[in-house]
Scaffold this motif. Structure first.
Motif, PDB file in Angstrom:
ATOM      1  N   SER A  40       0.854  -1.143   0.063  1.00  0.00           N
ATOM      2  CA  SER A  40       0.065   0.065   0.048  1.00  0.00           C
ATOM      3  C   SER A  40       0.885   1.297   0.157  1.00  0.00           C
ATOM      4  O   SER A  40       1.720   1.326   0.758  1.00  0.00           O
ATOM      5  N   PRO A  41       0.845   2.088  -0.878  1.00  0.00           N
ATOM      6  CA  PRO A  41      -0.451   2.264  -1.743  1.00  0.00           C
ATOM      7  C   PRO A  41      -0.398   1.331  -2.850  1.00  0.00           C
ATOM      8  O   PRO A  41       0.552   0.761  -3.251  1.00  0.00           O
ATOM      9  N   VAL A 104       1.945  18.432  -4.479  1.00  0.00           N
ATOM     10  CA  VAL A 104       2.786  18.123  -5.768  1.00  0.00           C
ATOM     11  C   VAL A 104       1.878  18.353  -6.978  1.00  0.00           C
ATOM     12  O   VAL A 104       0.606  18.631  -6.827  1.00  0.00           O
ATOM     13  N   VAL A 105       2.459  18.274  -8.208  1.00  0.00           N
ATOM     14  CA  VAL A 105       1.564  18.519  -9.449  1.00  0.00           C
ATOM     15  C   VAL A 105       0.619  17.216  -9.561  1.00  0.00           C
ATOM     16  O   VAL A 105       1.189  16.067  -9.156  1.00  0.00           O
ATOM     17  N   GLU A 106      -0.535  17.380  -9.715  1.00  0.00           N
ATOM     18  CA  GLU A 106      -1.507  16.081  -9.610  1.00  0.00           C
ATOM     19  C   GLU A 106      -0.977  15.011 -10.953  1.00  0.00           C
ATOM     20  O   GLU A 106      -0.603  15.754 -11.975  1.00  0.00           O
ATOM     21  N   GLY A 107      -1.096  14.074 -10.742  1.00  0.00           N
ATOM     22  CA  GLY A 107      -0.859  12.996 -11.811  1.00  0.00           C
ATOM     23  C   GLY A 107      -1.271  11.412 -11.200  1.00  0.00           C
ATOM     24  O   GLY A 107      -1.332  11.145  -9.970  1.00  0.00           O
ATOM     25  N   ASP A 108      -1.256  10.553 -12.201  1.00  0.00           N
ATOM     26  CA  ASP A 108      -1.611   9.093 -11.868  1.00  0.00           C
ATOM     27  C   ASP A 108      -0.401   8.335 -12.069  1.00  0.00           C
ATOM     28  O   ASP A 108      -0.578   6.846 -12.359  1.00  0.00           O
ATOM     29  N   ASP A 109       0.733   8.953 -11.907  1.00  0.00           N
ATOM     30  CA  ASP A 109       2.131   8.159 -12.088  1.00  0.00           C
ATOM     31  C   ASP A 109       2.974   8.122 -11.018  1.00  0.00           C
ATOM     32  O   ASP A 109       4.233   8.097 -11.290  1.00  0.00           O
ATOM     33  N   TYR A 110       2.592   8.334  -9.790  1.00  0.00           N
ATOM     34  CA  TYR A 110       3.195   8.447  -8.605  1.00  0.00           C
ATOM     35  C   TYR A 110       3.637   6.938  -8.040  1.00  0.00           C
ATOM     36  O   TYR A 110       2.561   5.993  -8.085  1.00  0.00           O
ATOM     37  N   GLN A 111       4.788   6.903  -7.428  1.00  0.00           N
ATOM     38  CA  GLN A 111       5.170   5.585  -6.424  1.00  0.00           C
ATOM     39  C   GLN A 111       5.687   5.984  -5.429  1.00  0.00           C
ATOM     40  O   GLN A 111       6.489   7.094  -5.236  1.00  0.00           O
ATOM     41  N   VAL A 112       5.611   5.104  -4.442  1.00  0.00           N
ATOM     42  CA  VAL A 112       6.632   5.267  -3.048  1.00  0.00           C
ATOM     43  C   VAL A 112       7.770   4.407  -3.354  1.00  0.00           C
ATOM     44  O   VAL A 112       7.416   3.272  -3.925  1.00  0.00           O
ATOM     45  N   SER A 122       6.075   0.820  -5.019  1.00  0.00           N
ATOM     46  CA  SER A 122       4.879   0.473  -4.987  1.00  0.00           C
ATOM     47  C   SER A 122       4.299   0.486  -6.323  1.00  0.00           C
ATOM     48  O   SER A 122       4.964   1.046  -7.175  1.00  0.00           O
ATOM     49  N   PRO A 123       3.049   0.004  -6.586  1.00  0.00           N
ATOM     50  CA  PRO A 123       2.551   0.304  -7.831  1.00  0.00           C
ATOM     51  C   PRO A 123       2.357   1.652  -8.150  1.00  0.00           C
ATOM     52  O   PRO A 123       2.182   2.344  -7.177  1.00  0.00           O
ATOM     53  N   LYS A 124       1.820   1.983  -9.284  1.00  0.00           N
ATOM     54  CA  LYS A 124       1.620   3.438  -9.702  1.00  0.00           C
ATOM     55  C   LYS A 124       0.437   3.682  -8.994  1.00  0.00           C
ATOM     56  O   LYS A 124      -0.535   2.894  -9.332  1.00  0.00           O
ATOM     57  N   PHE A 125       0.216   5.038  -8.468  1.00  0.00           N
ATOM     58  CA  PHE A 125      -1.308   5.385  -7.965  1.00  0.00           C
ATOM     59  C   PHE A 125      -1.133   6.837  -8.319  1.00  0.00           C
ATOM     60  O   PHE A 125      -0.340   7.562  -8.628  1.00  0.00           O
ATOM     61  N   THR A 126      -2.391   7.586  -7.738  1.00  0.00           N
ATOM     62  CA  THR A 126      -2.834   8.879  -8.056  1.00  0.00           C
ATOM     63  C   THR A 126      -2.715   9.856  -6.960  1.00  0.00           C
ATOM     64  O   THR A 126      -2.980   9.384  -5.818  1.00  0.00           O
ATOM     65  N   ILE A 127      -1.957  10.974  -7.070  1.00  0.00           N
ATOM     66  CA  ILE A 127      -2.064  12.131  -6.259  1.00  0.00           C
ATOM     67  C   ILE A 127      -2.781  13.260  -6.771  1.00  0.00           C
ATOM     68  O   ILE A 127      -2.538  13.604  -7.938  1.00  0.00           O
ATOM     69  N   LYS A 128      -3.916  13.816  -6.084  1.00  0.00           N
ATOM     70  CA  LYS A 128      -4.770  14.956  -6.409  1.00  0.00           C
ATOM     71  C   LYS A 128      -4.421  16.011  -5.448  1.00  0.00           C
ATOM     72  O   LYS A 128      -3.735  16.010  -4.514  1.00  0.00           O
ATOM     73  N   GLY A 129      -4.430  17.203  -6.109  1.00  0.00           N
ATOM     74  CA  GLY A 129      -4.438  18.482  -5.162  1.00  0.00           C
ATOM     75  C   GLY A 129      -5.258  18.485  -3.931  1.00  0.00           C
ATOM     76  O   GLY A 129      -6.320  17.599  -3.833  1.00  0.00           O
ATOM     77  N   SER A 130      -4.992  19.257  -2.944  1.00  0.00           N
ATOM     78  CA  SER A 130      -5.807  19.325  -1.721  1.00  0.00           C
ATOM     79  C   SER A 130      -7.096  19.676  -1.903  1.00  0.00           C
ATOM     80  O   SER A 130      -8.211  19.539  -0.995  1.00  0.00           O
ATOM     81  N   GLY A 131      -7.711  20.288  -2.845  1.00  0.00           N
ATOM     82  CA  GLY A 131      -8.857  20.874  -3.243  1.00  0.00           C
ATOM     83  C   GLY A 131      -9.173  22.170  -2.432  1.00  0.00           C
ATOM     84  O   GLY A 131     -10.127  22.742  -2.469  1.00  0.00           O
ATOM     85  N   ILE A 132      -8.009  22.725  -2.008  1.00  0.00           N
ATOM     86  CA  ILE A 132      -7.920  24.084  -1.570  1.00  0.00           C
ATOM     87  C   ILE A 132      -8.123  25.095  -2.715  1.00  0.00           C
ATOM     88  O   ILE A 132      -7.427  25.138  -3.568  1.00  0.00           O
TER      89      ILE A 132
END
Length: 134
Positions: A40-41, A104-112, A122-132
């Motif tokens: 995880s993620p 960070v810049v939003e994207g669906d190609d993040y890994q830890v 980790s497998p690739k996952f998505t990070i989105k903005g905070s929504g602020i």
């Protein structure tokens, strides 16, 4: 005459030391490298900047003698490990570590990347903005 014999003896010892060292076999310590799989993620996970999440890895097959038990978690994007350290100085055998998602810049190609003895992604996952909204 004695001086020449001393020089010859010194030169002989020097040459023996060099070639003797080269010919001497080197014994290496057995080292156990631990590469725990990150669970995880996972693929399909969505994190938002500013949230806290737990990175989890499997420690069931940990060797008895681990070379480096001090862990570091870094963020990876577009197949490049970034300088962003999400966590450090934790026991690699803990199997989990809570991190705060950086802005960070939003994207669906993040890994830890879990570092200890070696790096494991980790497998690739998505990070989105905070929504602020600003």
């Amino acid at each position: 005459m004695k001086f020449t014999n001393m020089m010859t003896l010194a030169a002989s010892l020097f040459i023996f030391a060099i070639f003797g060292a080269i010919a001497t076999p080197v014994t290496l310590e057995k080292r156990d490298v631990f590469v725990p799989p990150v669970s995880s993620p996972r693929s399909g996970t969505v994190w938002k900047s500013g949230e806290r999440h737990t990175v989890v890895w499997d420690t069931r097959n940990a060797p008895v003698n681990i070379t480096n038990k001090v862990g570091v978690i870094r963020l990876r994007k577009d197949d490049l490990t970034t300088p962003l350290i999400l966590a450090s100085n934790f026991d690699i055998l803990s199997g989990r570590q809570t991190v705060t998602v950086p802005n960070v810049v939003e994207g669906d190609d993040y890994q830890v990347v879990l570092f200890g003895d070696s790096g494991n992604f980790s497998p690739k996952f998505t990070i989105k903005g905070s929504g602020i909204q600003f």
